[in-house]
Design a protein around this motif. Sequence first.
Motif, mmCIF file in Angstrom:
data_model
loop_
_atom_site.group_PDB
_atom_site.id
_atom_site.type_symbol
_atom_site.label_atom_id
_atom_site.label_comp_id
_atom_site.label_asym_id
_atom_site.label_seq_id
_atom_site.Cartn_x
_atom_site.Cartn_y
_atom_site.Cartn_z
ATOM 1 N N HIS A 1 40.282 55.626 29.178
ATOM 2 C CA HIS A 1 40.935 55.996 30.428
ATOM 3 C C HIS A 1 39.975 55.796 31.595
ATOM 4 C CE1 HIS A 1 44.450 57.596 28.415
ATOM 5 N NE2 HIS A 1 43.666 58.241 27.588
ATOM 6 N N GLY A 2 40.545 55.559 32.775
ATOM 7 C CA GLY A 2 39.740 55.317 33.967
ATOM 8 C C GLY A 2 38.977 56.547 34.393
ATOM 9 N N ALA A 3 38.069 56.345 35.364
ATOM 10 C CA ALA A 3 37.223 57.440 35.824
ATOM 11 C C ALA A 3 38.028 58.592 36.384
ATOM 12 C CB ALA A 3 36.256 56.912 36.892
ATOM 13 N N SER A 4 39.148 58.294 37.056
ATOM 14 C CA SER A 4 39.949 59.359 37.645
ATOM 15 C C SER A 4 40.759 60.101 36.603
ATOM 16 C CB SER A 4 40.907 58.779 38.698
ATOM 17 O OG SER A 4 41.896 57.987 38.064
ATOM 18 N N GLY A 5 40.917 59.483 35.418
ATOM 19 C CA GLY A 5 41.697 60.118 34.370
ATOM 20 C C GLY A 5 43.190 60.036 34.623
ATOM 21 N N ALA A 6 43.644 59.137 35.509
ATOM 22 C CA ALA A 6 45.059 59.078 35.862
ATOM 23 C C ALA A 6 45.928 58.779 34.655
ATOM 24 C CB ALA A 6 45.276 58.033 36.958
ATOM 25 N N CYS B 1 52.996 76.003 41.821
ATOM 26 C CA CYS B 1 51.557 75.810 41.602
ATOM 27 C C CYS B 1 50.785 76.823 42.444
ATOM 28 C CB CYS B 1 51.157 74.387 41.964
ATOM 29 S SG CYS B 1 49.408 74.012 41.701
ATOM 30 N N PRO B 2 50.575 78.042 41.933
ATOM 31 C CA PRO B 2 49.840 79.034 42.709
ATOM 32 C C PRO B 2 48.382 78.643 42.896
ATOM 33 C CG PRO B 2 50.180 79.809 40.469
ATOM 34 C CD PRO B 2 50.977 78.545 40.609
ATOM 35 N N ASP B 3 47.788 79.140 43.963
ATOM 36 C CA ASP B 3 46.379 78.886 44.259
ATOM 37 C C ASP B 3 45.515 79.643 43.260
ATOM 38 O OD1 ASP B 3 43.854 78.651 45.321
ATOM 39 O OD2 ASP B 3 44.249 79.906 47.058
ATOM 40 N N PRO B 4 44.672 78.948 42.486
ATOM 41 C CA PRO B 4 43.840 79.663 41.507
ATOM 42 C C PRO B 4 42.896 80.656 42.157
ATOM 43 C CG PRO B 4 43.114 77.391 41.733
ATOM 44 C CD PRO B 4 44.419 77.507 42.468
ATOM 45 N N GLY B 5 42.536 80.426 43.442
ATOM 46 C CA GLY B 5 41.678 81.376 44.135
ATOM 47 C C GLY B 5 42.361 82.696 44.407
ATOM 48 N N GLY C 1 42.977 75.595 36.118
ATOM 49 C CA GLY C 1 41.814 76.441 35.920
ATOM 50 C C GLY C 1 40.829 76.441 37.060
ATOM 51 N N GLY C 2 41.088 75.709 38.140
ATOM 52 C CA GLY C 2 40.151 75.667 39.260
ATOM 53 C C GLY C 2 40.628 74.675 40.304
ATOM 54 N N THR C 3 39.728 74.328 41.213
ATOM 55 C CA THR C 3 40.092 73.420 42.305
ATOM 56 C C THR C 3 39.307 72.116 42.227
ATOM 57 O OG1 THR C 3 38.461 74.525 43.720
ATOM 58 C CG2 THR C 3 40.744 75.293 43.859
ATOM 59 N N THR C 4 38.998 71.680 41.020
ATOM 60 C CA THR C 4 38.273 70.430 40.825
ATOM 61 C C THR C 4 39.165 69.236 41.167
ATOM 62 O OG1 THR C 4 38.965 70.218 38.530
ATOM 63 C CG2 THR C 4 36.952 71.488 38.959
ATOM 64 N N ARG C 5 38.531 68.080 41.281
ATOM 65 C CA ARG C 5 39.293 66.859 41.560
ATOM 66 C C ARG C 5 40.309 66.610 40.448
ATOM 67 N NH1 ARG C 5 36.804 60.693 41.737
ATOM 68 N NH2 ARG C 5 38.816 59.622 41.854
ATOM 69 N N PHE C 6 39.906 66.818 39.194
ATOM 70 C CA PHE C 6 40.809 66.585 38.069
ATOM 71 C C PHE C 6 42.017 67.516 38.164
ATOM 72 C CE2 PHE C 6 42.360 66.997 33.724
ATOM 73 C CZ PHE C 6 42.372 65.673 33.298
ATOM 74 N N ALA C 7 41.793 68.792 38.518
ATOM 75 C CA ALA C 7 42.894 69.748 38.627
ATOM 76 C C ALA C 7 43.846 69.344 39.744
ATOM 77 C CB ALA C 7 42.350 71.152 38.873
ATOM 78 N N ARG C 8 43.294 68.886 40.861
ATOM 79 C CA ARG C 8 44.148 68.457 41.973
ATOM 80 C C ARG C 8 44.966 67.227 41.590
ATOM 81 N NH1 ARG C 8 39.368 69.715 44.833
ATOM 82 N NH2 ARG C 8 38.820 67.488 44.953
ATOM 83 N N GLU C 9 44.337 66.289 40.868
ATOM 84 C CA GLU C 9 45.062 65.099 40.438
ATOM 85 C C GLU C 9 46.158 65.465 39.442
ATOM 86 O OE1 GLU C 9 42.060 62.500 38.934
ATOM 87 O OE2 GLU C 9 41.541 61.696 40.907
ATOM 88 N N GLU C 10 45.849 66.382 38.540
ATOM 89 C CA GLU C 10 46.850 66.805 37.565
ATOM 90 C C GLU C 10 48.023 67.479 38.267
ATOM 91 O OE1 GLU C 10 46.505 68.268 33.168
ATOM 92 O OE2 GLU C 10 45.890 69.915 34.489
ATOM 93 N N ALA C 11 47.733 68.341 39.251
ATOM 94 C CA ALA C 11 48.798 68.997 40.006
ATOM 95 C C ALA C 11 49.688 67.962 40.690
ATOM 96 C CB ALA C 11 48.210 69.959 41.033
ATOM 97 N N ALA C 12 49.075 66.910 41.251
ATOM 98 C CA ALA C 12 49.846 65.866 41.932
ATOM 99 C C ALA C 12 50.746 65.124 40.954
ATOM 100 C CB ALA C 12 48.901 64.891 42.630
#
Length: 373
Positions: free
Chosen positions: A161-166, A32-36, A6-17
């Motif tokens: 869960h940790g701060a990163s949500g891993a 994984c298309p660019d949401p932009g 849904g965006g380019t937040t840190r959480f979204a990037r971590e989830e994509a990884a």
Amino acid sequence: MIYLRGGTTRFAREEAAVLETACEANGMTFLCPDPGALGAEARSAAAVTTLFDERTVTYAFARGTGVRVLLAALSAWLRQLPRRPSPVAAMVLCAPVTASGEPGAPLYEAADPFSGELTALGVPTLVINDTGNRMGAGFEALRHAMHASVLVEETVSRHGHGASGASLLHAVWERAATFFSNASGSEFGRMRGPELEVGFHKAGELRLLPNVAAEAADVLVSAYGLLSHSRETHIRRMVDHPGTLVWARSGGLLVGCSHIRADGKWGACGTVPEYRGYGIGFRLARAGLRQVRDQFVEVGQNATHGLRLVLGCGFRPLHDESLVRTVLRTAVHREIEPVGSDALGFVYRRKREGGKDTGPLRLCLHASRPAVA
């Protein structure tokens, strides 16, 4: 698997990884298309439908506003191909956001026809809501649009869960994988295809490795067939110009490669025919992006598989003619002949090296380039 964040937040990037690592570990293609790149609804739906591939079993994982994009694409697919089955076997929707961004709001203003289309598709769907997310009412909008017969709801808590949500991300992935297995009736993510070794060579290294350059040229000629440059042209471009060759080997045999010029222009990417269908092109493209972040590539207007590759790796199609002209004047020193525009961007023609016509092309840039921000 298609992932629409849904965006380019840190959480979204971590989830994509997390999802990319899981897919690669299980021999699955990860898109994984660019949401932009997903702007107006028509453009968004057109870009995502390009990622659908009926030749393989496709699963979808969407989060937040990416849920709207996925459902719009499925709806558009059914309008275009009403007698074809859904291109998505099952989907997981995380923290869905409704059209207005308000809890309980209808998913789309045109709710009635949209609802009928999604019901007709009948895609098994798991909706996961985070207890810390206030958009839980989005499930009711989905229930209205798709009917409860194909929906399963589950809640995942961030507590503990940790701060990163891993650990949360891994828990969500495990639940999604279980759902996909149950929906398909087979083990989801079972390893298939060859084991690959992926590596890199710079142009300077290739001058000392003529056999490798020759192998790579043979792969590209085999991959492109009648549309390929000559073997000698491929070798010259790899050896004489600054750039990077990304290669994939299976049992020591070179089965795929991608050449990226120093200025970021994607020269060629191909897999030998016997190794197609295993997502090797996506592996090569993503490995190349880790080496050269800012890239651009020309793709044939109707080159479905090429568009699927570049859009699935986060490239963004350009709609601005002046920007296309600026990039190409700098990169290939060629003027273009406009053909037109559609939902997937501006289309043009130009002359190839040697004077032949390219046919209709699109220009796609990787999202990290400032010119497409």
